[in-house]
Design a protein around this motif. Structure first.
Motif, PDB file in Angstrom:
ATOM      1  N   VAL A  61     -83.991 -75.804  -2.134  1.00 52.74           N
ATOM      2  CA  VAL A  61     -83.348 -74.676  -2.816  1.00 52.74           C
ATOM      3  C   VAL A  61     -82.266 -74.053  -1.928  1.00 52.74           C
ATOM      4  O   VAL A  61     -81.180 -73.724  -2.396  1.00 52.74           O
ATOM      5  N   LYS A  62     -82.563 -73.894  -0.645  1.00 51.55           N
ATOM      6  CA  LYS A  62     -81.613 -73.248   0.261  1.00 51.55           C
ATOM      7  C   LYS A  62     -80.404 -74.118   0.589  1.00 51.55           C
ATOM      8  O   LYS A  62     -79.336 -73.592   0.896  1.00 51.55           O
ATOM      9  N   ASN A  63     -80.542 -75.441   0.538  1.00 51.00           N
ATOM     10  CA  ASN A  63     -79.490 -76.328   1.028  1.00 51.00           C
ATOM     11  C   ASN A  63     -78.844 -77.209  -0.031  1.00 51.00           C
ATOM     12  O   ASN A  63     -78.139 -78.161   0.314  1.00 51.00           O
ATOM     13  N   THR A  64     -79.067 -76.921  -1.303  1.00 49.61           N
ATOM     14  CA  THR A  64     -78.419 -77.682  -2.373  1.00 49.61           C
ATOM     15  C   THR A  64     -77.785 -76.700  -3.362  1.00 49.61           C
ATOM     16  O   THR A  64     -77.787 -75.493  -3.136  1.00 49.61           O
ATOM     17  N   PHE A  65     -77.279 -77.234  -4.448  1.00 50.96           N
ATOM     18  CA  PHE A  65     -76.619 -76.398  -5.455  1.00 50.96           C
ATOM     19  C   PHE A  65     -77.564 -75.370  -6.077  1.00 50.96           C
ATOM     20  O   PHE A  65     -77.108 -74.410  -6.683  1.00 50.96           O
ATOM     21  N   PHE A  66     -78.881 -75.532  -5.922  1.00 46.64           N
ATOM     22  CA  PHE A  66     -79.842 -74.568  -6.472  1.00 46.64           C
ATOM     23  C   PHE A  66     -79.664 -73.177  -5.861  1.00 46.64           C
ATOM     24  O   PHE A  66     -80.021 -72.180  -6.480  1.00 46.64           O
ATOM     25  N   LYS A  67     -79.090 -73.103  -4.660  1.00 44.98           N
ATOM     26  CA  LYS A  67     -78.909 -71.802  -4.016  1.00 44.98           C
ATOM     27  C   LYS A  67     -77.954 -70.895  -4.794  1.00 44.98           C
ATOM     28  O   LYS A  67     -77.944 -69.693  -4.593  1.00 44.98           O
ATOM     29  N   PHE A  68     -77.182 -71.478  -5.697  1.00 45.25           N
ATOM     30  CA  PHE A  68     -76.229 -70.689  -6.475  1.00 45.25           C
ATOM     31  C   PHE A  68     -76.825 -70.174  -7.787  1.00 45.25           C
ATOM     32  O   PHE A  68     -76.179 -69.435  -8.508  1.00 45.25           O
ATOM     33  N   PHE A  69     -78.067 -70.539  -8.115  1.00 43.73           N
ATOM     34  CA  PHE A  69     -78.652 -70.195  -9.408  1.00 43.73           C
ATOM     35  C   PHE A  69     -78.935 -68.706  -9.564  1.00 43.73           C
ATOM     36  O   PHE A  69     -78.550 -68.118 -10.540  1.00 43.73           O
ATOM     37  N   ASN A  70     -79.656 -68.095  -8.663  1.00 47.82           N
ATOM     38  CA  ASN A  70     -79.984 -66.677  -8.810  1.00 47.82           C
ATOM     39  C   ASN A  70     -79.485 -65.930  -7.579  1.00 47.82           C
ATOM     40  O   ASN A  70     -80.189 -65.810  -6.589  1.00 47.82           O
ATOM     41  N   GLN A  71     -78.296 -65.394  -7.683  1.00 47.45           N
ATOM     42  CA  GLN A  71     -77.651 -64.722  -6.563  1.00 47.45           C
ATOM     43  C   GLN A  71     -78.294 -63.383  -6.214  1.00 47.45           C
ATOM     44  O   GLN A  71     -78.055 -62.834  -5.149  1.00 47.45           O
ATOM     45  N   ASN A  82     -85.190 -49.591   0.175  1.00 47.57           N
ATOM     46  CA  ASN A  82     -84.840 -49.653  -1.239  1.00 47.57           C
ATOM     47  C   ASN A  82     -84.351 -51.050  -1.622  1.00 47.57           C
ATOM     48  O   ASN A  82     -84.670 -51.556  -2.693  1.00 47.57           O
ATOM     49  N   ASP A  83     -83.557 -51.678  -0.724  1.00 46.26           N
ATOM     50  CA  ASP A  83     -83.081 -53.043  -0.966  1.00 46.26           C
ATOM     51  C   ASP A  83     -84.253 -54.014  -1.045  1.00 46.26           C
ATOM     52  O   ASP A  83     -84.258 -54.932  -1.863  1.00 46.26           O
ATOM     53  N   LEU A  84     -85.239 -53.830  -0.189  1.00 41.19           N
ATOM     54  CA  LEU A  84     -86.416 -54.698  -0.189  1.00 41.19           C
ATOM     55  C   LEU A  84     -87.197 -54.544  -1.496  1.00 41.19           C
ATOM     56  O   LEU A  84     -87.668 -55.539  -2.056  1.00 41.19           O
ATOM     57  N   ASN A  85     -87.329 -53.324  -1.974  1.00 38.45           N
ATOM     58  CA  ASN A  85     -88.034 -53.093  -3.232  1.00 38.45           C
ATOM     59  C   ASN A  85     -87.294 -53.724  -4.413  1.00 38.45           C
ATOM     60  O   ASN A  85     -87.915 -54.305  -5.300  1.00 38.45           O
ATOM     61  N   LYS A  86     -85.963 -53.614  -4.415  1.00 38.11           N
ATOM     62  CA  LYS A  86     -85.165 -54.246  -5.477  1.00 38.11           C
ATOM     63  C   LYS A  86     -85.299 -55.764  -5.408  1.00 38.11           C
ATOM     64  O   LYS A  86     -85.439 -56.425  -6.436  1.00 38.11           O
ATOM     65  N   SER A  89     -88.615 -56.827  -6.704  1.00 36.22           N
ATOM     66  CA  SER A  89     -88.608 -56.722  -8.163  1.00 36.22           C
ATOM     67  C   SER A  89     -87.901 -57.924  -8.796  1.00 36.22           C
ATOM     68  O   SER A  89     -88.390 -58.507  -9.770  1.00 36.22           O
ATOM     69  N   GLU A  90     -86.757 -58.309  -8.245  1.00 35.97           N
ATOM     70  CA  GLU A  90     -86.027 -59.476  -8.764  1.00 35.97           C
ATOM     71  C   GLU A  90     -86.833 -60.758  -8.570  1.00 35.97           C
ATOM     72  O   GLU A  90     -86.818 -61.650  -9.423  1.00 35.97           O
ATOM     73  N   MET A  91     -87.543 -60.857  -7.447  1.00 37.51           N
ATOM     74  CA  MET A  91     -88.386 -62.030  -7.209  1.00 37.51           C
ATOM     75  C   MET A  91     -89.517 -62.092  -8.219  1.00 37.51           C
ATOM     76  O   MET A  91     -89.864 -63.172  -8.701  1.00 37.51           O
ATOM     77  N   THR A  92     -90.082 -60.950  -8.529  1.00 38.13           N
ATOM     78  CA  THR A  92     -91.158 -60.895  -9.522  1.00 38.13           C
ATOM     79  C   THR A  92     -90.648 -61.335 -10.888  1.00 38.13           C
ATOM     80  O   THR A  92     -91.301 -62.117 -11.581  1.00 38.13           O
ATOM     81  N   ILE A  93     -89.479 -60.858 -11.253  1.00 33.33           N
ATOM     82  CA  ILE A  93     -88.883 -61.248 -12.535  1.00 33.33           C
ATOM     83  C   ILE A  93     -88.687 -62.754 -12.580  1.00 33.33           C
ATOM     84  O   ILE A  93     -89.079 -63.418 -13.543  1.00 33.33           O
ATOM     85  N   SER A  94     -88.112 -63.312 -11.529  1.00 34.64           N
ATOM     86  CA  SER A  94     -87.881 -64.754 -11.470  1.00 34.64           C
ATOM     87  C   SER A  94     -89.195 -65.529 -11.520  1.00 34.64           C
ATOM     88  O   SER A  94     -89.316 -66.542 -12.217  1.00 34.64           O
ATOM     89  N   GLU A  95     -90.173 -65.052 -10.778  1.00 34.08           N
ATOM     90  CA  GLU A  95     -91.487 -65.702 -10.737  1.00 34.08           C
ATOM     91  C   GLU A  95     -92.119 -65.758 -12.127  1.00 34.08           C
ATOM     92  O   GLU A  95     -92.591 -66.812 -12.570  1.00 34.08           O
TER      93      GLU A  95
END
Length: 160
Positions: A61-71, A82-86, A89-95
């Motif tokens: 994921v980190k070293n191929t085109f997949f890294k561009f999927f969820n910026q 606050n950045d860590l909490n956001k 939250s985004e990781m939870t949504i993706s999960e």
């Protein structure tokens, strides 16, 4: 024949991402999401994560085109609580998006198994695991790491 199975499997898995996002958008408005779904943790053991290949998947994921999927899932150099909490939250949504997608595609695989088309069902499940289950497990691992950073930040604030 195998290429048809693979093409269908990849297509239905990509479609499942959209299904996952749509269903998750509805679920996020419920109490069940906040209390149960946002704290899922299937594989807590680091050794088991390594055995099933989450580290290899992370590298891909980190070293191929997949890294561009969820910026939205990028950590900046300077970190605020606050950045860590956001980010969490985004990781939870993706999960949860991927878990819903996994269940959606699994229904198709089970239908193929039920019709005694085992090779097709098996192909669907392999692609489904790689495109839905592994991303979800990777997000869970990353959330555990983010939780440690959040706790560390809170502890530093208390003792500062």
């Amino acid at each position: 024949m195998m290429s048809t199975y693979l093409t269908f499997s990849i297509s239905i898995s990509v479609i499942s991402w959209i299904v996952g996002m749509a269903v998750n958008a509805i679920l996020r408005k419920t109490e069940f999401y906040e209390k149960k779904l946002s704290n899922l943790n299937f594989v807590e053991n680091k050794k088991l994560n390594k055995i099933i290949g989450i580290g290899i998947f992370k590298w891909i994921v980190k070293n191929t085109f997949f890294k561009f999927f969820n910026q939205k899932l990028k950590l900046k150099k300077k970190i605020k609580e606050n950045d860590l909490n956001k980010l969490r939250s985004e990781m939870t949504i993706s999960e949860i998006d991927h878990l819903i997608g996994f269940v959606f595609v699994s229904i198709f695989a089970l239908a193929k198994f039920y019709n005694f088309n085992f090779l097709f069902g098996f192909t669907i499940m392999i692609v489904n695991v790689l495109m839905n289950l592994y991303p979800s497990l990777l997000q869970q691992e990353n959330k555990r790491r983010i939780n440690k950073l959040i706790n560390k930040t809170v502890i530093n604030k208390v003792f500062a």
